[in-house]
Design an enzyme around this catalytic site. Structure first.
Site, mmCIF file in Angstrom:
data_model
loop_
_atom_site.group_PDB
_atom_site.id
_atom_site.type_symbol
_atom_site.label_atom_id
_atom_site.label_comp_id
_atom_site.label_asym_id
_atom_site.label_seq_id
_atom_site.Cartn_x
_atom_site.Cartn_y
_atom_site.Cartn_z
ATOM 1 C CB ILE A 126 -1.006 -0.016 1.183
ATOM 2 C CG1 ILE A 126 -2.174 0.928 0.915
ATOM 3 C CG2 ILE A 126 -0.325 0.314 2.516
ATOM 4 C CD1 ILE A 126 -3.359 0.719 1.824
ATOM 5 C CG ASN B 197 -0.840 1.309 17.961
ATOM 6 O OD1 ASN B 197 -0.835 2.425 18.494
ATOM 7 N ND2 ASN B 197 0.217 0.819 17.329
ATOM 8 C CG ASP C 262 1.108 1.625 12.484
ATOM 9 O OD1 ASP C 262 1.363 2.720 11.962
ATOM 10 O OD2 ASP C 262 0.711 1.507 13.668
HETATM 11 N N1 AR6 Z 1 0.754 -3.027 2.287
HETATM 12 C C1 AR6 Z 1 -0.466 -3.626 2.390
HETATM 13 N N2 AR6 Z 1 -0.784 -4.511 3.356
HETATM 14 C C2 AR6 Z 1 0.175 -4.802 4.269
HETATM 15 C C3 AR6 Z 1 1.470 -4.219 4.244
HETATM 16 C C4 AR6 Z 1 1.747 -3.302 3.200
HETATM 17 N N3 AR6 Z 1 2.917 -2.696 3.080
HETATM 18 N N4 AR6 Z 1 2.177 -4.739 5.282
HETATM 19 C C5 AR6 Z 1 1.376 -5.611 5.920
HETATM 20 N N5 AR6 Z 1 0.170 -5.655 5.313
HETATM 21 P P1 AR6 Z 1 -1.381 -5.555 10.368
HETATM 22 P P2 AR6 Z 1 -3.702 -5.216 12.190
HETATM 23 C C6 AR6 Z 1 -1.014 -6.467 5.632
HETATM 24 O O1 AR6 Z 1 -0.727 -6.456 11.360
HETATM 25 O O2 AR6 Z 1 -4.005 -6.672 12.154
HETATM 26 C C7 AR6 Z 1 0.579 -2.928 13.987
HETATM 27 O O3 AR6 Z 1 1.701 -3.185 14.759
HETATM 28 C C8 AR6 Z 1 -0.820 -7.679 6.527
HETATM 29 O O4 AR6 Z 1 -0.242 -8.756 5.787
HETATM 30 O O5 AR6 Z 1 -0.538 -4.516 9.729
HETATM 31 O O6 AR6 Z 1 -4.834 -4.241 12.068
HETATM 32 C C9 AR6 Z 1 -0.199 -1.699 14.468
HETATM 33 O O7 AR6 Z 1 0.638 -0.750 15.081
HETATM 34 C C10 AR6 Z 1 -2.260 -7.955 6.925
HETATM 35 O O8 AR6 Z 1 -2.927 -8.676 5.886
HETATM 36 O O9 AR6 Z 1 -2.645 -4.759 11.041
HETATM 37 C C11 AR6 Z 1 -1.180 -2.289 15.443
HETATM 38 O O10 AR6 Z 1 -0.613 -2.400 16.737
HETATM 39 C C12 AR6 Z 1 -2.875 -6.555 7.003
HETATM 40 O O11 AR6 Z 1 -1.951 -5.685 6.346
HETATM 41 C C13 AR6 Z 1 -1.461 -3.660 14.880
HETATM 42 O O12 AR6 Z 1 -0.325 -4.018 14.103
HETATM 43 C C14 AR6 Z 1 -3.098 -6.045 8.415
HETATM 44 O O13 AR6 Z 1 -2.047 -6.491 9.267
HETATM 45 C C15 AR6 Z 1 -2.664 -3.642 13.960
HETATM 46 O O14 AR6 Z 1 -2.931 -4.942 13.539
#
Ligand code: AR6
Length: 182
Positions: free
Chosen positions: A19, A32, A42
């Site tokens: 993204i 978060n 994030d």
């Molecule tokens: N582009 C698109 N999607 C992504 C990318 C990227 N560059 N990187 C990861 N994903 P997560 P959550 C996907 O863990 O579950 C963080 O530490 C990933 O594979 O990012 O809402 C925050 O600070 C997954 O499918 O978000 C919060 O503490 C999706 O994005 C916590 O994690 C969401 O995974 C939020 O957890």
């Protein structure tokens, strides 16, 4: 790879990718409540966007105490190819009985409402909640797309809503759900 469907005046597109590379008026961060940054999408957004995004998050935290699950706040896009980053907070998934579905829907809805209030045309979402926060993927894909479809029935400035899915499993889950929708 890309799949698309038209909901009212809005095109909803699914793409596989990172993204942080999207050109859009806004990209959405899966943040978060403390807006302190972290791993996953994030971490990637703050790394690619540079320090100004975190500086704005710190100001928001000072003023409002952060962002409750289901809500969203907006900052500039820093060095990213988007004008804004919308930081949305999904639920920490426990067992599905503590309002996780409602909170996840609200995280999407709040982001869409915020984008619309800024009169944006394009927005790109990740799959909120399905990484570190553990929301089951198929159900989360359904909630994400149902919420967007409902929003598209309103009078919105958003003509281009994208989901940018990082891995094949997530992409497939969203493709399957979108294909089932009319
Ligand atoms: N582009 C698109 N999607 C992504 C990318 C990227 N560059 N990187 C990861 N994903 P997560 P959550 C996907 O863990 O579950 C963080 O530490 C990933 O594979 O990012 O809402 C925050 O600070 C997954 O499918 O978000 C919060 O503490 C999706 O994005 C916590 O994690 C969401 O995974 C939020 O957890």
């Amino acid at each position: 790879m890309a799949e698309a469907k038209q909901f009212n005046k809005t095109t909803v597109t699914l793409v596989r990718g990172d993204i942080t590379r999207q050109e859009a008026d806004a990209i959405v961060n899966a943040a978060n409540s403390a807006l302190r940054g972290g791993g996953g999408v994030d971490g990637a957004i703050h790394r690619a966007g540079g320090p100004s995004i975190m500086e704005e998050c710190v100001q928001i935290r000072k003023m409002d105490g952060g962002c409750l699950p289901g809500n969203a706040v907006i900052t500039g896009g820093g060095k990213l190819k988007c004008q804004y980053v919308i930081h949305a907070v999904g639920p920490v998934y426990r067992d599905g009985r503590v309002d996780e579905a409602k909170i996840l829907a609200n995280a999407y809805q709040s982001s869409l409402v915020l984008a619309n209030s800024y009169e944006l045309h394009s927005i790109a979402f990740p799959s909120i909640g399905t990484g570190a926060y553990g929301y089951p993927l198929e159900e989360a894909a359904g909630i994400a797309l149902d919420t967007v479809q409902k929003f598209c029935q309103t009078d919105t400035t958003l003509g281009d809503v994208r989901f940018v899915l990082f891995d094949q499993f997530s992409y497939n889950a969203f493709v399957e759900k979108l294909a089932s929708m009319s």
